[in-house]
Design a protein around this motif. Structure first.
Motif, PDB file in Angstrom:
ATOM      1  N   PRO A 223       2.614  -1.804 -17.755  1.00 25.14           N
ATOM      2  CA  PRO A 223       2.883  -0.868 -18.875  1.00 25.14           C
ATOM      3  C   PRO A 223       3.736   0.327 -18.466  1.00 25.14           C
ATOM      4  CG  PRO A 223       0.546  -1.389 -18.764  1.00 25.14           C
ATOM      5  CD  PRO A 223       1.186  -1.975 -17.541  1.00 25.14           C
ATOM      6  N   LEU A 224       3.688   0.688 -17.179  1.00 25.82           N
ATOM      7  CA  LEU A 224       4.474   1.824 -16.717  1.00 25.82           C
ATOM      8  C   LEU A 224       5.966   1.538 -16.750  1.00 25.82           C
ATOM      9  CD1 LEU A 224       2.280   2.756 -13.634  1.00 25.82           C
ATOM     10  CD2 LEU A 224       2.282   3.854 -15.877  1.00 25.82           C
TER      11      LEU A 224
ATOM     12  N   ALA B 240       4.935   9.697  -7.598  1.00 30.78           N
ATOM     13  CA  ALA B 240       6.005   9.809  -8.604  1.00 30.78           C
ATOM     14  C   ALA B 240       5.414  10.020  -9.993  1.00 30.78           C
ATOM     15  CB  ALA B 240       6.877   8.551  -8.589  1.00 30.78           C
ATOM     16  N   LEU B 241       4.335   9.332 -10.296  1.00 29.74           N
ATOM     17  CA  LEU B 241       3.698   9.492 -11.608  1.00 29.74           C
ATOM     18  C   LEU B 241       3.092  10.879 -11.766  1.00 29.74           C
ATOM     19  CD1 LEU B 241       2.017   6.004 -11.918  1.00 29.74           C
ATOM     20  CD2 LEU B 241       3.853   6.900 -13.357  1.00 29.74           C
ATOM     21  N   ARG B 242       2.469  11.381 -10.715  1.00 28.21           N
ATOM     22  CA  ARG B 242       1.873  12.723 -10.784  1.00 28.21           C
ATOM     23  C   ARG B 242       2.932  13.796 -11.012  1.00 28.21           C
ATOM     24  NH1 ARG B 242      -2.423  12.176  -5.892  1.00 28.21           N
ATOM     25  NH2 ARG B 242      -4.029  11.122  -7.099  1.00 28.21           N
ATOM     26  N   LYS B 243       4.097  13.604 -10.439  1.00 25.61           N
ATOM     27  CA  LYS B 243       5.184  14.567 -10.587  1.00 25.61           C
ATOM     28  C   LYS B 243       5.998  14.330 -11.844  1.00 25.61           C
ATOM     29  CE  LYS B 243       5.814  15.269  -5.663  1.00 25.61           C
ATOM     30  NZ  LYS B 243       6.749  15.156  -4.541  1.00 25.61           N
TER      31      LYS B 243
ATOM     32  N   ALA C  22       0.825  -1.206   0.000  1.00 26.43           N
ATOM     33  CA  ALA C  22       0.000   0.000   0.000  1.00 26.43           C
ATOM     34  C   ALA C  22       0.863   1.262   0.000  1.00 26.43           C
ATOM     35  CB  ALA C  22      -0.939  -0.009   1.199  1.00 26.43           C
ATOM     36  N   GLU C  23       1.896   1.270   0.807  1.00 27.46           N
ATOM     37  CA  GLU C  23       2.784   2.434   0.874  1.00 27.46           C
ATOM     38  C   GLU C  23       3.531   2.633  -0.440  1.00 27.46           C
ATOM     39  OE1 GLU C  23       5.135   1.569   4.301  1.00 27.46           O
ATOM     40  OE2 GLU C  23       3.562   2.211   5.695  1.00 27.46           O
ATOM     41  N   LEU C  24       3.965   1.547  -1.045  1.00 29.66           N
ATOM     42  CA  LEU C  24       4.681   1.641  -2.310  1.00 29.66           C
ATOM     43  C   LEU C  24       3.763   2.132  -3.425  1.00 29.66           C
ATOM     44  CD1 LEU C  24       7.327   1.265  -3.769  1.00 29.66           C
ATOM     45  CD2 LEU C  24       6.736  -1.137  -4.086  1.00 29.66           C
ATOM     46  N   CYS C  25       2.521   1.679  -3.425  1.00 28.87           N
ATOM     47  CA  CYS C  25       1.562   2.154  -4.427  1.00 28.87           C
ATOM     48  C   CYS C  25       1.327   3.654  -4.278  1.00 28.87           C
ATOM     49  CB  CYS C  25       0.240   1.404  -4.301  1.00 28.87           C
ATOM     50  SG  CYS C  25       0.309  -0.285  -4.880  1.00 28.87           S
ATOM     51  N   GLU C  26       1.237   4.111  -3.036  1.00 26.85           N
ATOM     52  CA  GLU C  26       1.063   5.538  -2.795  1.00 26.85           C
ATOM     53  C   GLU C  26       2.268   6.324  -3.316  1.00 26.85           C
ATOM     54  OE1 GLU C  26       0.550   8.591   0.968  1.00 26.85           O
ATOM     55  OE2 GLU C  26       0.155   6.448   1.249  1.00 26.85           O
ATOM     56  N   LEU C  27       3.452   5.820  -3.061  1.00 30.29           N
ATOM     57  CA  LEU C  27       4.673   6.463  -3.560  1.00 30.29           C
ATOM     58  C   LEU C  27       4.690   6.478  -5.088  1.00 30.29           C
ATOM     59  CD1 LEU C  27       7.509   7.653  -2.991  1.00 30.29           C
ATOM     60  CD2 LEU C  27       8.347   5.299  -3.040  1.00 30.29           C
ATOM     61  N   ASN C  28       4.261   5.381  -5.685  1.00 27.72           N
ATOM     62  CA  ASN C  28       4.229   5.283  -7.144  1.00 27.72           C
ATOM     63  C   ASN C  28       3.278   6.320  -7.734  1.00 27.72           C
ATOM     64  OD1 ASN C  28       4.925   4.152  -9.639  1.00 27.72           O
ATOM     65  ND2 ASN C  28       3.159   2.812  -9.592  1.00 27.72           N
ATOM     66  N   VAL C  29       2.124   6.488  -7.130  1.00 25.17           N
ATOM     67  CA  VAL C  29       1.158   7.481  -7.610  1.00 25.17           C
ATOM     68  C   VAL C  29       1.761   8.884  -7.546  1.00 25.17           C
ATOM     69  CG1 VAL C  29      -1.046   8.603  -7.068  1.00 25.17           C
ATOM     70  CG2 VAL C  29      -0.889   6.113  -7.136  1.00 25.17           C
TER      71      VAL C  29
ATOM     72  N   ARG D  18      11.102   3.064 -11.626  1.00 25.94           N
ATOM     73  CA  ARG D  18      11.591   2.233 -10.524  1.00 25.94           C
ATOM     74  C   ARG D  18      10.482   1.912  -9.528  1.00 25.94           C
ATOM     75  NH1 ARG D  18      17.396   4.873  -9.011  1.00 25.94           N
ATOM     76  NH2 ARG D  18      18.296   4.664 -11.071  1.00 25.94           N
ATOM     77  N   THR D  19       9.698   2.937  -9.174  1.00 26.83           N
ATOM     78  CA  THR D  19       8.615   2.679  -8.222  1.00 26.83           C
ATOM     79  C   THR D  19       7.572   1.756  -8.831  1.00 26.83           C
ATOM     80  OG1 THR D  19       7.442   4.713  -8.840  1.00 26.83           O
ATOM     81  CG2 THR D  19       8.937   4.830  -6.947  1.00 26.83           C
ATOM     82  N   ALA D  20       7.305   1.894 -10.130  1.00 21.31           N
ATOM     83  CA  ALA D  20       6.360   0.992 -10.804  1.00 21.31           C
ATOM     84  C   ALA D  20       6.907  -0.439 -10.818  1.00 21.31           C
ATOM     85  CB  ALA D  20       6.076   1.472 -12.222  1.00 21.31           C
TER      86      ALA D  20
END
Length: 88
Positions: A83-84, A32-35, A23-30, A42-44
């Motif tokens: 795909p990311l 990173a994608l927004r920015k 859950a924490e990693l998914c939040e970080l990934n989101v 890497r996060t994906a």
């Protein structure tokens, strides 16, 4: 996580820790994608790997009938991350 905790597993159990990390990693990934971060790939990748692990572990948990739904959801998450990995 609530189902695992209700079954008596503690917060420090491997399954609960893995779900929390996912859950924490998914939040970080989101974020990173927004920015549009260069680290988004890497996060994906990490999110893809960890969600596959969650799916595998949930599938193996035959004591909890809801674990197969979790496994299916984790696989869906992994497929959405895939795909990311090649987009940046």
């Amino acid at each position: 996580m609530a189902r695992l905790l209700a079954r008596g597993l503690g917060l420090s159990s491997a399954s609960v820790r893995m779900l929390r990390q996912c859950a924490e990693l998914c939040e970080l990934n989101v974020r990173a994608l927004r920015k549009e971060s260069r680290l988004a790939r890497r996060t994906a990748s990490l999110c893809f790997e960890l969600s596959n692990q969650v799916a595998y572990e949930a599938w193996r948990d035959v004591e909890d009938p809801g674990s197969h739904a979790l496994s299916r959801d984790a696989l869906r998450l992994a497929r959405s991350c895939h795909p990311l990995l090649f987009s940046y």
